[in-house]
Design a protein around this motif. Structure first.
Motif, PDB file in Angstrom:
ATOM      1  N   ILE A  58       0.847  -1.194   0.000  1.00 14.08           N
ATOM      2  CA  ILE A  58       0.000   0.000   0.000  1.00 14.08           C
ATOM      3  C   ILE A  58       0.881   1.242   0.000  1.00 14.08           C
ATOM      4  CG2 ILE A  58      -1.792   1.243   1.268  1.00 14.08           C
ATOM      5  CD1 ILE A  58      -2.437  -1.576   2.567  1.00 14.08           C
ATOM      6  N   TYR A  59       0.781   2.053  -1.053  1.00 19.62           N
ATOM      7  CA  TYR A  59       1.586   3.264  -1.196  1.00 19.62           C
ATOM      8  C   TYR A  59       0.692   4.493  -1.267  1.00 19.62           C
ATOM      9  CZ  TYR A  59       5.447   0.218  -2.634  1.00 19.62           C
ATOM     10  OH  TYR A  59       6.429  -0.747  -2.687  1.00 19.62           O
ATOM     11  N   SER A  60       1.125   5.561  -0.609  1.00 19.15           N
ATOM     12  CA  SER A  60       0.458   6.850  -0.759  1.00 19.15           C
ATOM     13  C   SER A  60       1.403   7.947  -0.304  1.00 19.15           C
ATOM     14  CB  SER A  60      -0.844   6.909   0.048  1.00 19.15           C
ATOM     15  OG  SER A  60      -0.585   6.876   1.428  1.00 19.15           O
TER      16      SER A  60
ATOM     17  N   TYR B 280     -11.241   0.629   6.124  1.00 24.04           N
ATOM     18  CA  TYR B 280     -10.153  -0.335   6.343  1.00 24.04           C
ATOM     19  C   TYR B 280     -10.598  -1.448   7.295  1.00 24.04           C
ATOM     20  CZ  TYR B 280      -5.990   1.034   3.823  1.00 24.04           C
ATOM     21  OH  TYR B 280      -5.069   1.244   2.827  1.00 24.04           O
TER      22      TYR B 280
ATOM     23  N   TYR C  32       0.738  -3.135   4.335  1.00 20.81           N
ATOM     24  CA  TYR C  32       0.589  -4.273   3.433  1.00 20.81           C
ATOM     25  C   TYR C  32      -0.517  -5.184   3.915  1.00 20.81           C
ATOM     26  CZ  TYR C  32       2.578  -7.298   6.947  1.00 20.81           C
ATOM     27  OH  TYR C  32       2.769  -7.989   8.116  1.00 20.81           O
TER      28      TYR C  32
ATOM     29  N   ALA D 295      -7.057  -6.667  -3.864  1.00 23.21           N
ATOM     30  CA  ALA D 295      -6.223  -5.463  -3.736  1.00 23.21           C
ATOM     31  C   ALA D 295      -6.993  -4.213  -4.153  1.00 23.21           C
ATOM     32  CB  ALA D 295      -4.954  -5.610  -4.567  1.00 23.21           C
TER      33      ALA D 295
ATOM     34  N   ILE E 249      -8.888  -2.373  -1.372  1.00 23.40           N
ATOM     35  CA  ILE E 249      -8.162  -1.700  -0.294  1.00 23.40           C
ATOM     36  C   ILE E 249      -8.447  -0.200  -0.398  1.00 23.40           C
ATOM     37  CG2 ILE E 249      -5.873  -1.151   0.625  1.00 23.40           C
ATOM     38  CD1 ILE E 249      -4.991  -3.953  -0.349  1.00 23.40           C
TER      39      ILE E 249
ATOM     40  N   THR F  24      -7.002   2.584   0.223  1.00 25.56           N
ATOM     41  CA  THR F  24      -5.999   3.510  -0.317  1.00 25.56           C
ATOM     42  C   THR F  24      -5.987   3.507  -1.846  1.00 25.56           C
ATOM     43  OG1 THR F  24      -4.655   3.347   1.668  1.00 25.56           O
ATOM     44  CG2 THR F  24      -3.515   4.087  -0.293  1.00 25.56           C
ATOM     45  N   ALA F  25      -6.565   2.499  -2.482  1.00 28.14           N
ATOM     46  CA  ALA F  25      -6.642   2.484  -3.943  1.00 28.14           C
ATOM     47  C   ALA F  25      -7.398   3.708  -4.465  1.00 28.14           C
ATOM     48  CB  ALA F  25      -7.305   1.207  -4.436  1.00 28.14           C
TER      49      ALA F  25
ATOM     50  N   ILE G 240      -1.858   0.573  -5.017  1.00 31.49           N
ATOM     51  CA  ILE G 240      -1.711  -0.754  -4.431  1.00 31.49           C
ATOM     52  C   ILE G 240      -0.902  -1.589  -5.415  1.00 31.49           C
ATOM     53  CG2 ILE G 240      -2.869  -2.773  -3.486  1.00 31.49           C
ATOM     54  CD1 ILE G 240      -3.565  -0.063  -2.070  1.00 31.49           C
TER      55      ILE G 240
END
Length: 113
Positions: free
Chosen positions: A4-6, A25, A77, A92, A95, A97-98, A103
């Protein structure tokens, strides 16, 4: 594994705000557990708490923060047990954060012993 990236602070842009994001979440985690695909998952502390370690020519150096200079940082993650890539992408994509970050789905390497 769903990585998970942001960008730091980007959760402020989540539809409904950070409280809605956290509720989403918790709901996602429960759904993944009930479906039997959730193996593990954790959020990470902010990148300001990170220490990068490098060893070059026998010398170890420590640097505060992440090594990579990027707008998006690894924030957590989920380790998911999916039958194939299509199922992993489906999970995925759910999730939260998408909606404002990225992701990354990547298979875990299995070592024969």
């Amino acid at each position: 594994m769903a990585l998970i990236y942001s960008a730091d602070g980007a959760e402020q842009n989540y539809p409904g705000g950070p409280d809605k994001m956290m509720a989403d979440y918790y709901a996602y985690t429960e759904e993944a557990k009930k479906a039997g695909v959730m193996v593990a998952g954790d959020a990470l502390q902010p990148t300001s708490t990170a220490t990068s370690i490098r060893e070059r020519e026998g010398k170890t150096s420590l640097t505060d923060g992440p090594f990579a200079e990027t707008k998006e940082q690894l924030g957590g993650y989920y380790l998911l047990d999916c039958k194939d890539l299509d199922e992993a992408i489906k999970w995925a994509g759910k999730i939260p954060t998408a909606k404002y970050g990225t992701i990354e789905v990547r298979p875990v390497m299995i070592w024969d012993q």
